[in-house]
Design a protein around this motif. Structure first.
Motif, mmCIF file in Angstrom:
data_model
loop_
_atom_site.group_PDB
_atom_site.id
_atom_site.type_symbol
_atom_site.label_atom_id
_atom_site.label_comp_id
_atom_site.label_asym_id
_atom_site.label_seq_id
_atom_site.Cartn_x
_atom_site.Cartn_y
_atom_site.Cartn_z
ATOM 1 N N ARG A 108 11.555 8.194 -23.824
ATOM 2 C CA ARG A 108 11.241 8.473 -22.481
ATOM 3 C C ARG A 108 11.587 9.773 -22.160
ATOM 4 O O ARG A 108 10.695 10.348 -21.396
ATOM 5 C CB ARG A 108 12.245 7.398 -21.785
ATOM 6 C CG ARG A 108 12.151 7.355 -20.277
ATOM 7 C CD ARG A 108 13.047 6.479 -19.314
ATOM 8 N NE ARG A 108 12.617 5.063 -20.125
ATOM 9 C CZ ARG A 108 13.518 3.955 -20.461
ATOM 10 N NH1 ARG A 108 14.741 4.223 -19.682
ATOM 11 N NH2 ARG A 108 13.222 2.904 -20.596
ATOM 12 N N SER A 112 8.733 12.275 -21.218
ATOM 13 C CA SER A 112 8.661 12.669 -19.898
ATOM 14 C C SER A 112 8.596 14.174 -19.812
ATOM 15 O O SER A 112 7.971 14.797 -19.062
ATOM 16 C CB SER A 112 9.726 12.221 -19.130
ATOM 17 O OG SER A 112 9.713 10.742 -19.005
ATOM 18 N N ALA A 113 9.292 14.906 -20.687
ATOM 19 C CA ALA A 113 9.540 16.222 -20.680
ATOM 20 C C ALA A 113 8.356 16.900 -21.214
ATOM 21 O O ALA A 113 8.215 18.232 -21.293
ATOM 22 C CB ALA A 113 10.773 16.625 -21.508
ATOM 23 N N ASP A 220 17.515 22.822 -14.055
ATOM 24 C CA ASP A 220 17.809 21.722 -12.947
ATOM 25 C C ASP A 220 16.744 20.666 -12.849
ATOM 26 O O ASP A 220 16.160 20.395 -12.051
ATOM 27 C CB ASP A 220 17.642 22.415 -11.552
ATOM 28 C CG ASP A 220 17.996 21.448 -10.381
ATOM 29 O OD1 ASP A 220 18.755 20.372 -10.647
ATOM 30 O OD2 ASP A 220 17.431 21.567 -9.235
ATOM 31 N N LEU A 221 16.651 20.137 -14.287
ATOM 32 C CA LEU A 221 15.633 19.323 -14.290
ATOM 33 C C LEU A 221 16.017 18.018 -15.204
ATOM 34 O O LEU A 221 16.480 18.414 -16.399
ATOM 35 C CB LEU A 221 14.241 19.912 -14.898
ATOM 36 C CG LEU A 221 12.889 19.444 -14.616
ATOM 37 C CD1 LEU A 221 13.025 19.358 -12.849
ATOM 38 C CD2 LEU A 221 11.785 20.458 -14.946
ATOM 39 N N LEU A 222 15.953 16.797 -14.763
ATOM 40 C CA LEU A 222 16.198 15.537 -15.451
ATOM 41 C C LEU A 222 14.847 15.066 -15.942
ATOM 42 O O LEU A 222 13.915 15.085 -15.422
ATOM 43 C CB LEU A 222 16.933 14.529 -14.683
ATOM 44 C CG LEU A 222 18.396 15.215 -14.503
ATOM 45 C CD1 LEU A 222 18.671 15.669 -13.001
ATOM 46 C CD2 LEU A 222 19.443 14.198 -14.699
ATOM 47 N N CYS A 223 14.892 14.415 -16.866
ATOM 48 C CA CYS A 223 13.697 13.863 -17.596
ATOM 49 C C CYS A 223 13.672 12.269 -18.060
ATOM 50 O O CYS A 223 12.743 11.684 -18.407
ATOM 51 C CB CYS A 223 13.009 14.852 -18.852
ATOM 52 S SG CYS A 223 14.041 14.789 -20.044
ATOM 53 N N ALA A 224 14.993 11.707 -18.100
ATOM 54 C CA ALA A 224 15.183 10.464 -18.371
ATOM 55 C C ALA A 224 16.505 9.910 -17.939
ATOM 56 O O ALA A 224 17.453 10.796 -17.974
ATOM 57 C CB ALA A 224 15.064 10.210 -19.883
ATOM 58 N N SER A 225 16.812 8.639 -17.422
ATOM 59 C CA SER A 225 18.001 8.148 -17.319
ATOM 60 C C SER A 225 17.868 6.663 -17.803
ATOM 61 O O SER A 225 16.837 6.073 -17.672
ATOM 62 C CB SER A 225 18.098 8.057 -15.723
ATOM 63 O OG SER A 225 19.144 7.211 -15.207
ATOM 64 N N GLN A 226 18.926 6.269 -18.100
ATOM 65 C CA GLN A 226 19.190 4.928 -18.389
ATOM 66 C C GLN A 226 20.448 4.346 -18.214
ATOM 67 O O GLN A 226 21.600 5.049 -18.540
ATOM 68 C CB GLN A 226 19.088 4.423 -19.848
ATOM 69 C CG GLN A 226 18.940 3.216 -20.528
ATOM 70 C CD GLN A 226 17.950 2.290 -20.200
ATOM 71 O OE1 GLN A 226 17.140 2.685 -19.409
ATOM 72 N NE2 GLN A 226 17.833 1.158 -20.842
ATOM 73 N N GLU A 239 26.093 11.222 -8.980
ATOM 74 C CA GLU A 239 25.702 12.704 -8.702
ATOM 75 C C GLU A 239 26.817 13.597 -9.876
ATOM 76 O O GLU A 239 26.111 14.696 -10.235
ATOM 77 C CB GLU A 239 26.292 13.215 -7.288
ATOM 78 C CG GLU A 239 25.971 14.621 -6.879
ATOM 79 C CD GLU A 239 26.078 14.598 -5.411
ATOM 80 O OE1 GLU A 239 26.476 13.847 -4.595
ATOM 81 O OE2 GLU A 239 25.497 15.615 -4.811
ATOM 82 N N ILE A 242 25.343 13.601 -13.288
ATOM 83 C CA ILE A 242 24.051 14.856 -13.325
ATOM 84 C C ILE A 242 24.692 16.151 -13.373
ATOM 85 O O ILE A 242 24.064 16.913 -14.103
ATOM 86 C CB ILE A 242 23.357 14.488 -11.974
ATOM 87 C CG1 ILE A 242 22.393 13.333 -11.802
ATOM 88 C CG2 ILE A 242 22.039 15.683 -11.817
ATOM 89 C CD1 ILE A 242 21.869 12.765 -10.702
ATOM 90 N N ASP A 243 25.426 16.526 -12.574
ATOM 91 C CA ASP A 243 26.239 17.657 -12.679
ATOM 92 C C ASP A 243 26.651 18.098 -14.030
ATOM 93 O O ASP A 243 26.467 19.183 -14.378
ATOM 94 C CB ASP A 243 27.173 18.129 -11.436
ATOM 95 C CG ASP A 243 26.941 18.000 -10.121
ATOM 96 O OD1 ASP A 243 25.743 18.527 -9.895
ATOM 97 O OD2 ASP A 243 27.478 17.768 -9.087
ATOM 98 N N LEU B 209 19.401 1.887 -13.178
ATOM 99 C CA LEU B 209 18.577 3.137 -12.721
ATOM 100 C C LEU B 209 18.073 3.579 -14.144
ATOM 101 O O LEU B 209 18.911 3.947 -15.008
ATOM 102 C CB LEU B 209 19.766 4.027 -11.990
ATOM 103 C CG LEU B 209 18.988 5.320 -11.348
ATOM 104 C CD1 LEU B 209 19.826 5.810 -10.126
ATOM 105 C CD2 LEU B 209 18.653 6.372 -12.511
ATOM 106 N N MET B 211 14.753 6.191 -15.231
ATOM 107 C CA MET B 211 14.062 7.098 -14.434
ATOM 108 C C MET B 211 13.182 7.791 -15.692
ATOM 109 O O MET B 211 13.698 7.962 -16.845
ATOM 110 C CB MET B 211 14.950 8.422 -14.062
ATOM 111 C CG MET B 211 14.062 9.459 -13.449
ATOM 112 S SD MET B 211 13.630 10.763 -14.243
ATOM 113 C CE MET B 211 15.164 11.813 -14.277
ATOM 114 N N GLY B 213 9.734 10.800 -16.074
ATOM 115 C CA GLY B 213 9.201 11.933 -15.426
ATOM 116 C C GLY B 213 10.060 13.094 -15.395
ATOM 117 O O GLY B 213 11.313 12.786 -15.587
ATOM 118 N N LEU B 215 12.506 15.372 -12.889
ATOM 119 C CA LEU B 215 12.900 15.271 -11.212
ATOM 120 C C LEU B 215 14.084 16.586 -11.198
ATOM 121 O O LEU B 215 14.862 16.431 -12.290
ATOM 122 C CB LEU B 215 13.465 13.962 -10.878
ATOM 123 C CG LEU B 215 12.312 12.774 -10.588
ATOM 124 C CD1 LEU B 215 13.053 11.420 -10.263
ATOM 125 C CD2 LEU B 215 11.346 13.333 -9.517
#
Lengths: 256, 262
Positions: A108, A112-113, A220-226, A239, A242-243, B209, B211, B213, B215
């Protein structure tokens, strides 16, 4: 089962004292190393080590048929094998949900990236290159995901394109490097007791109630989360994770 | 996330405008939901069931248990184990014919779905048992994982299984540079990012959650906030669906709204 309960009691007790099994800070990594080009036969390879966790990524390129709706684009495919040698809980057989999840979470982020420009893998009508990345887990001591991202990226960065002639690959003649547009790294957090920690060891994972992996592909760019595991995470917790993931990115990039 | 394991999963470059003058292809504003209807108790044999009709999505959720664990070695002496199976039927998509049973994508969704319900269900009340949750996508139109979980939550209530909360959520994403709620299939495939979110509406903790792409941090946080507002509306539909079958008293006076304001 019983040993897990003992580990959990031990780890939770340490958490109350605000410390970890190896006295690390909550958001510190263990020692990381990435060895590149560990095998010669595959087009790219790397072994990532985080603490005692070892993950090998092998990258093979093959001539493939493009998908019908994208006839001029190459394909990428990730698979993960949890070898029985890596952990007493791992058994031989078809991939279970853990290895499917790992392969898909790494897929992912890298997909995505747009790490690989799939248009550049077009060879001729009906023929494209397929990039097959296999993640082979040989020593599971926690945090397979971040190790898998490091190994995959390092394998991509070292991969060489074989010569293409008459619809076939001449693997002995490797020419240009595989074009890779950007680097993706991940940070995996575990909720243990009421604390959130980075880069969990195996005994910390056993004690964890929830996990979040965040992959980044820019400052400052995220490309996947799980998110997995039963625990809920608040907006504020997300938050701050992410930081942390964005802040740790530079440190991780050094190893690729 | 793209519904098929095809090249469509690659981040797409939209060939045409999906949003014009702030209005989406199907006439919705960015924060609007598609038509949504949930019916509780649609199957006779299952202990609990629900059918969700959300956009063109048609998804059935059915629950069995708590019942004896099979295979036995999975048994937990302290709590119920949760099995969650998500699958799309072979004729569910507009694209090519599929296959029965879960593929790799479906196995991953089943796993994260299971974690959602491990949070919600009071599993410690039913040691040595298992609870089986089945989510079958009969027709897919984007956002099937959140729709399936929204329906499964009601199927569990219908089965009388005690829970802390009724998990609920929506998919948000970035389409033509705009954050939107409740992506349909086209927006999912051609948009820049997709982020399904499941909350526990009583506490607004995030239970799922995912995601894909690209962001920025701000977009992720704004996405979570947009998802929360949209989820509030979906949750009202959940409560209404329970009231339709059981009457207002049984559905409970939902005090979560008051708490959430705090």
């Amino acid at each position: 089962m019983i040993t897990n309960e003992v580990k959990e009691a031990f780890v939770l007790d340490l958490m109350k004292k605000n410390t970890r099994v190896d006295s690390r800070g909550m958001l510190d990594y263990r020692q990381i190393s990435v060895q590149k080009e560990v095998y010669e036969n595959c087009e790219g390879s790397a072994m990532a080590q985080i603490g005692d966790t070892k993950v090998i990524a092998g990258l093979k390129l093959d001539v493939a048929t493009p998908f019908g709706d994208r006839p001029t684009q190459g394909v990428i495919m990730f698979n993960a094998e949890f070898s029985p040698v890596a952990h007493p809980d791992f058994t031989a057989g078809p991939p279970d949900e853990r290895s499917i999840e790992l392969a898909r979470v790494v897929d992912r982020g890298i997909r995505s990236a747009e790490c690989i420009d799939l248009d550049k893998l077009y060879m001729e009508e009906g023929k494209v290159l397929g990039v097959f990345i296999d993640l082979f887990i040989i020593d599971h001591n926690g945090n397979l995901t971040d190790a898998a991202y490091l190994a995959s990226m390092a394998a991509l960065r070292t991969a060489k394109m074989p010569k293409y002639e008459d619809g076939k690959l001449i693997r002995e003649e490797r020419t240009a490097p595989l074009p890779v547009a950007r680097d993706v790294v991940s940070c995996t957090f575990e909720k243990v007791g009421d604390k959130i920690l980075l880069d969990a060891r195996e005994e910390e994972e056993v004690s964890s109630s929830g996990r979040v992996t965040l992959a980044t592909c820019g400052d400052d760019l995220l490309c996947a989360s799980q998110k997995s595991g039963r625990a809920g995470f608040s907006r504020a917790e997300f938050e701050s994770m992410i930081d942390t993931a964005l802040a740790k990115r530079k440190e991780l990039l050094k190893y690729i | 996330m793209a519904e098929e394991e095809t090249a469509a999963m690659a981040p797409g470059k939209a060939p045409k405008k999906l949003i014009e003058n702030g209005i989406r292809n199907d006439g919705r504003k960015p924060e609007d939901l598609r038509n949504l209807k949930i019916t509780v108790g649609v199957l006779k044999k299952a202990a609990g069931s629900a059918l969700i009709e959300w956009g063109k999505n048609r998804i059935m959720a059915g629950v069995y248990g708590p019942r004896e664990v099979f295979p036995k070695h999975n048994m937990n002496p302290n709590k119920a184990i949760i099995n969650c199976r998500y699958a799309m039927v072979p004729f569910s998509s507009l694209e090519e014919h599929g296959r029965f049973g879960p593929n790799r994508r479906a196995i991953e969704i089943g796993k994260v779905g299971k974690h959602v319900f491990e949070n919600a269900i009071l599993t410690e009340q039913f040691p040595k048992t298992m609870i089986d949750i089945n989510i079958d996508v009969l027709q897919s139109d984007g956002g099937t994982r959140v729709a399936g979980i929204v329906a499964a939550a009601l199927a569990l209530v219908d089965a009388g299984i005690p829970m802390r909360d009724i998990p609920c959520g929506v998919s948000v994403g970035k389409v033509d540079g705009t954050l939107v709620a409740d992506l349909d299939k086209t927006e999912d495939n051609l948009g820049q990012s997709d982020m399904p979110v499941i909350f526990s509406p009583r506490t607004w903790d995030i239970l799922l959650l995912q995601m894909d792409g690209m962001l920025t941090k701000k977009e992720v946080m704004d996405g979570i906030d947009l998802a929360r507002i949209a989820t509030q509306r979906v949750h009202e539909m959940q409560v209404a669906a329970l009231e339709a079958k059981y009457g207002a008293a049984a559905a409970g006076d939902d005090d979560s709204q008051d708490e959430s304001a705090a």
